[in-house]
Structures are given as structure tokens and as C-alpha cells.
Design a protein around this motif. Structure first.
Motif, PDB file in Angstrom:
ATOM      1  N   MET A  62      -1.276 -12.207 -43.896  1.00  0.00           N
ATOM      2  CA  MET A  62      -1.599 -11.716 -45.418  1.00  0.00           C
ATOM      3  C   MET A  62      -0.049 -11.777 -45.859  1.00  0.00           C
ATOM      4  O   MET A  62       0.954 -11.322 -45.309  1.00  0.00           O
ATOM      5  CB  MET A  62      -1.827 -10.454 -45.222  1.00  0.00           C
ATOM      6  N   ARG A  63       0.030 -12.254 -47.108  1.00  0.00           N
ATOM      7  CA  ARG A  63       1.260 -12.026 -47.853  1.00  0.00           C
ATOM      8  C   ARG A  63       1.459 -11.002 -48.891  1.00  0.00           C
ATOM      9  O   ARG A  63       0.708 -10.884 -49.619  1.00  0.00           O
ATOM     10  CB  ARG A  63       1.420 -13.744 -48.454  1.00  0.00           C
ATOM     11  N   VAL A  64       2.758 -10.604 -48.590  1.00  0.00           N
ATOM     12  CA  VAL A  64       3.030  -9.322 -49.494  1.00  0.00           C
ATOM     13  C   VAL A  64       4.065  -9.535 -50.392  1.00  0.00           C
ATOM     14  O   VAL A  64       5.177 -10.213 -50.176  1.00  0.00           O
ATOM     15  CB  VAL A  64       3.296  -8.003 -48.965  1.00  0.00           C
ATOM     16  N   LEU A  65       4.012  -8.979 -51.802  1.00  0.00           N
ATOM     17  CA  LEU A  65       5.124  -9.189 -52.734  1.00  0.00           C
ATOM     18  C   LEU A  65       5.615  -7.721 -52.729  1.00  0.00           C
ATOM     19  O   LEU A  65       5.026  -6.766 -53.301  1.00  0.00           O
ATOM     20  CB  LEU A  65       4.809  -9.719 -54.039  1.00  0.00           C
ATOM     21  N   LEU A  66       6.912  -7.568 -52.270  1.00  0.00           N
ATOM     22  CA  LEU A  66       7.615  -6.269 -52.316  1.00  0.00           C
ATOM     23  C   LEU A  66       8.483  -6.210 -53.532  1.00  0.00           C
ATOM     24  O   LEU A  66       9.622  -6.924 -53.805  1.00  0.00           O
ATOM     25  CB  LEU A  66       8.310  -5.976 -51.193  1.00  0.00           C
ATOM     26  N   VAL A  67       8.221  -5.302 -54.566  1.00  0.00           N
ATOM     27  CA  VAL A  67       8.975  -5.243 -55.864  1.00  0.00           C
ATOM     28  C   VAL A  67       9.672  -3.692 -55.651  1.00  0.00           C
ATOM     29  O   VAL A  67       9.054  -2.797 -55.925  1.00  0.00           O
ATOM     30  CB  VAL A  67       8.167  -5.172 -56.923  1.00  0.00           C
ATOM     31  N   GLU A  68      10.936  -3.803 -55.493  1.00  0.00           N
ATOM     32  CA  GLU A  68      11.794  -2.646 -55.110  1.00  0.00           C
ATOM     33  C   GLU A  68      13.166  -3.188 -55.201  1.00  0.00           C
ATOM     34  O   GLU A  68      13.553  -4.026 -54.714  1.00  0.00           O
ATOM     35  CB  GLU A  68      11.507  -2.001 -53.810  1.00  0.00           C
ATOM     36  N   ASP A  69      14.027  -2.292 -55.854  1.00  0.00           N
ATOM     37  CA  ASP A  69      15.476  -2.518 -56.090  1.00  0.00           C
ATOM     38  C   ASP A  69      16.294  -1.669 -55.060  1.00  0.00           C
ATOM     39  O   ASP A  69      17.611  -1.975 -55.374  1.00  0.00           O
ATOM     40  CB  ASP A  69      15.890  -2.135 -57.713  1.00  0.00           C
ATOM     41  N   ASP A  74      -1.570 -11.765 -51.365  1.00  0.00           N
ATOM     42  CA  ASP A  74      -2.753 -10.882 -51.033  1.00  0.00           C
ATOM     43  C   ASP A  74      -2.465  -9.290 -51.657  1.00  0.00           C
ATOM     44  O   ASP A  74      -3.657  -8.911 -52.039  1.00  0.00           O
ATOM     45  CB  ASP A  74      -3.061 -10.838 -49.584  1.00  0.00           C
ATOM     46  N   VAL A  75      -1.422  -8.826 -51.941  1.00  0.00           N
ATOM     47  CA  VAL A  75      -1.065  -7.556 -52.327  1.00  0.00           C
ATOM     48  C   VAL A  75       0.150  -7.348 -52.744  1.00  0.00           C
ATOM     49  O   VAL A  75       1.220  -7.957 -52.327  1.00  0.00           O
ATOM     50  CB  VAL A  75      -1.549  -6.420 -51.060  1.00  0.00           C
ATOM     51  N   MET A  76       0.426  -6.206 -53.693  1.00  0.00           N
ATOM     52  CA  MET A  76       1.947  -6.099 -54.197  1.00  0.00           C
ATOM     53  C   MET A  76       2.188  -4.605 -53.934  1.00  0.00           C
ATOM     54  O   MET A  76       1.243  -3.824 -54.107  1.00  0.00           O
ATOM     55  CB  MET A  76       1.891  -6.407 -55.637  1.00  0.00           C
ATOM     56  N   ILE A  77       3.482  -4.450 -53.451  1.00  0.00           N
ATOM     57  CA  ILE A  77       3.861  -3.115 -53.446  1.00  0.00           C
ATOM     58  C   ILE A  77       4.912  -2.907 -54.197  1.00  0.00           C
ATOM     59  O   ILE A  77       5.987  -3.460 -54.716  1.00  0.00           O
ATOM     60  CB  ILE A  77       4.693  -2.816 -52.082  1.00  0.00           C
ATOM     61  N   LEU A  78       4.884  -2.095 -55.285  1.00  0.00           N
ATOM     62  CA  LEU A  78       5.400  -1.784 -56.663  1.00  0.00           C
ATOM     63  C   LEU A  78       6.025  -0.552 -56.693  1.00  0.00           C
ATOM     64  O   LEU A  78       5.474   0.605 -56.757  1.00  0.00           O
ATOM     65  CB  LEU A  78       4.517  -2.267 -57.779  1.00  0.00           C
ATOM     66  N   ASP A  79       7.426  -0.563 -56.867  1.00  0.00           N
ATOM     67  CA  ASP A  79       8.197   0.584 -57.242  1.00  0.00           C
ATOM     68  C   ASP A  79       8.094   0.597 -58.941  1.00  0.00           C
ATOM     69  O   ASP A  79       8.091  -0.259 -59.642  1.00  0.00           O
ATOM     70  CB  ASP A  79       9.875   0.550 -57.056  1.00  0.00           C
ATOM     71  N   ILE A  80       8.222   1.970 -59.312  1.00  0.00           N
ATOM     72  CA  ILE A  80       8.107   2.363 -60.653  1.00  0.00           C
ATOM     73  C   ILE A  80       9.611   2.031 -61.506  1.00  0.00           C
ATOM     74  O   ILE A  80       9.868   1.618 -62.388  1.00  0.00           O
ATOM     75  CB  ILE A  80       7.508   3.749 -61.243  1.00  0.00           C
ATOM     76  N   GLY A  81      10.807   2.646 -60.723  1.00  0.00           N
ATOM     77  CA  GLY A  81      12.193   2.723 -61.396  1.00  0.00           C
ATOM     78  C   GLY A  81      12.772   1.448 -60.951  1.00  0.00           C
ATOM     79  O   GLY A  81      13.660   1.606 -60.301  1.00  0.00           O
ATOM     80  N   LEU A  82      12.448   0.356 -61.883  1.00  0.00           N
ATOM     81  CA  LEU A  82      13.080  -0.870 -61.945  1.00  0.00           C
ATOM     82  C   LEU A  82      14.145  -1.115 -62.964  1.00  0.00           C
ATOM     83  O   LEU A  82      14.010  -0.455 -63.795  1.00  0.00           O
ATOM     84  CB  LEU A  82      12.140  -2.155 -61.747  1.00  0.00           C
TER      85      LEU A  82
END
Length: 225
Positions: free
Chosen positions: A1-8, A46-54
Motif C-alpha cells: 500500500m502506498r502512503v503520502l506523508l505530508v509533514e514538515d 491509498d492513504v494520506m497522513i496529513l499534518d495541519i501546521g504546514l
């Protein structure tokens, strides 16, 4: 499964990427909402993990853009903003789950698996095809009574095939689902890994389950001889 991790946070990105890859996920990382949008336009996730404070546009803005564009990608918000009001805002903006930092990594993995089950309409955590079954939560696979010793990548490939059992899976689908952007697209890695999985599935006396469809891809399931 493929994840997009959005985190700074670079340190958190490094730690989470390693943990997710060790758990069998392919991981791409974005440090901003703008970069995440670019990756979403190029790759299936397949799924995204997302931080709010970007930096720049924040996570809520990105989430709202995704939902305005009718993108149904499951999104797990992972943020230090854990107040009730923040959770309500995130969920109302289109998040599928909301998890405050600090967090326990096993719980994060469990929540990701739950989101993936929703997306594929699989109620049970254990996947079964004929006498083959895998349990992603325990990273355990067996055929009949015989446990299968699979590498992390082999397990990821088998899980992908089982989630698409009975349908044709192309090499491109496996590349996009089980490898991240660092893969060497010119190599024969897909065929090499699938061959290794097949050898481990072919227990004595059992019917073949993993089939190569010449010129097209692969199919997992029982076929008439």
C-alpha cells in the motif's frame, strides 16, 4: 500500500518513513501542501497522513481542496492540535480520522489499516483466498497450516494481490502500489519479487494460486485447469 506523508518536521518524517516502510508501506513525503498537490497529480495513493501546521497553505486548506476536487483518498490527520474544536474542524473539512501528537506508532498503523479496509470494503483484518490467508496486523501469512516466510516487500506485494484477488493486476499497478518514487522503473524488480512470492506460495500438493497473464500482469486466485 502506498502512503503520502505530508509533514514538515524532518526528524519526524525520517522516523515515520522508516516505521511505515518496515511495516510494508511504500512512502512518499511532502513538506508542504503545494508539493503534496503536485505528487497527487502524478501518483496514485491509498492513504494520506496529513499534518495541519504546514508552511504556506496549512493542512486544512489542503484537505478542503482535495474534497472540493472530489478526491476520495482516505486522509488521517496527525497533528499537535488536539483540542476538540480542532478535531471538529479537521473532520468537517473532510478528514477520515484525526490523531493528536504525540502518538503511539502501533495505533497509527492500526488506524491506517482500518482506513484501508474501508476503502476496499473488507470487513475482516484477515485476508483469505482459497487456503491462503494473511493478517496485516500481525504481518503473518500462511497457506493451509504452513506459515510463509516473506520479506517486507514480498508481504506488501502479496497483500496488494490479495486485496485485488480475482482481477488482473498489472506491473504498473504493483509498482505504484508497493514502491515509492525512488524505484528504478527500468528494472525487472516486479517480476523478480513476484517470482519469489510464487515460489513461497507453491507448497507441495496445492493448486497454483498466483498466475502470470502473459503480456498483461498477474492474477491471484484459483483457476480452472
Amino acid at each position: 500500500m502506498r502512503v503520502l506523508l505530508v509533514e514538515d518536521d524532518a526528524a519526524l518524517v525520517a522516523a515515520m518513513s522508516k516505521g511505515l516502510r518496515d511495516a510494508g508501506f511504500a512512502v512518499d513525503c511532502s513538506r508542504s501542501a503545494e508539493d503534496a498537490l503536485d505528487r497527487l497529480a502524478l501518483n496514485p495513493y491509498d492513504v494520506m497522513i496529513l499534518d495541519i501546521g504546514l508552511p504556506g497553505a496549512d493542512g486544512i486548506t489542503l484537505l478542503s481542496l482535495l474534497r472540493d476536487r472530489q478526491l476520495t483518498l482516505p486522509v488521517l490527520v496527525l497533528t499537535a492540535r488536539g483540542a476538540i474544536g480542532d478535531r471538529v474542524t479537521g473532520l468537517d473539512a473532510g478528514a477520515d480520522d484525526y490523531m493528536p501528537k504525540p502518538f503511539a506508532f502501533p495505533e497509527l498503523l492500526a488506524r491506517l489499516r482500518a482506513l484501508l479496509r474501508r476503502g476496499t470494503q473488507v470487513a475482516s483484518s484477515v485476508l483469505k483466498v482459497a487456503d491462503l490467508e494473511i493478517d496485516p496486523a500481525r504481518h503473518h501469512a500462511q497457506r493451509g497450516d504452513r506459515p510463509l516466510r516473506l520479506t517486507t516487500k514480498e508481504f506488501a506485494i502479496l497483500e496488494y494481490l490479495m486485496r485485488h484477488a480475482g482481477t488482473l493486476v498489472t506491473r504498473t499497478m504493483l509498482l505504484e502500489g508497493c514502491w515509492d518514487e525512488s524505484y528504478d522503473g527500468l528494472s525487472n524488480m516486479v517480476d523478480v519479487h513476484v517470482s519469489r512470492v510464487r515460489r513461497k506460495l507453491d507448497v507441495p500438493g496445492a493448486r497454483p494460486l498466483l498466475h502470470t497473464i502473459r503480456g498483461a500482469g498477474f492474477l491471484l486466485g484459483e483457476r480452472e485447469s
